[in-house]
Design an enzyme around this catalytic site. Structure first.
Site, PDB file in Angstrom:
ATOM      1  CB  CYS A  48      -0.799  -0.014   1.159  1.00 56.23           C
ATOM      2  SG  CYS A  48      -0.257   0.139   2.819  1.00 56.23           S
ATOM      3  CB  CYS A  50       0.091   4.343   4.472  1.00 52.54           C
ATOM      4  SG  CYS A  50      -0.486   2.803   4.842  1.00 52.54           S
TER       5      CYS A  50
END
Length: 146
Positions: A48, A50
């Site tokens: 992802c 993040c």
């Protein structure tokens, strides 16, 4: 279904080139988190945004300080399926989270940073949070009276 290795290799390598050990099997997790293992930072890596923008850079920055864990290791959610599941069993008091970072002392979790505490934060802020955990739990006298 596992992510293709050619896709995630750069994401693995971002940590391993900084000395982070991979734990790809449950046996690797157990070896790293034995009863007298000292302090071990375990990173649950992910594909992802993040993880890319905050978690991995924050972990790397956190290791630049004087105090740090005895060992740093990682499992990759979506790739190291069995190792990740085994680590999550050891962290059963916390909900599963990818990415996430857990600090262990002698095989017991003492600090956890969940995805919701990673998302939207700068890598430097994550590094400071981790360094605070290192100050509290790592080192010769951590957890012992002075």
């Amino acid at each position: 279904m596992r992510y293709p290795e050619h896709l995630i290799y750069p994401m693995r390598e971002e940590l391993t080139r900084h000395g982070v050990e991979e734990a790809r099997t449950p046996a690797d997790v157990d070896r790293l988190l034995g009863p007298a293992s000292g302090t071990v930072l375990m990173v649950v890596n992910s594909v992802c945004g993040c993880a890319a923008g905050c978690a991995r850079p924050g972990v790397i920055q956190s290791l630049q300080g004087a105090e740090k864990p005895d060992k740093v290791a990682t499992v990759f959610a979506g790739a190291d399926l069995e190792a990740t599941a085994h680590l999550r069993q050891r962290l059963s008091m916390y909900p599963p989270s990818s990415p996430s970072v857990a600090l262990f002392r002698d095989g017991e979790p003492v600090y956890m940073l969940h995805r919701h505490q990673i998302e939207g934060r700068a890598a430097s802020s994550i590094a400071l949070s981790l360094q605070g955990a290192y100050s509290e739990h790592c080192g010769v006298t951590a957890g012992q009276p002075a």
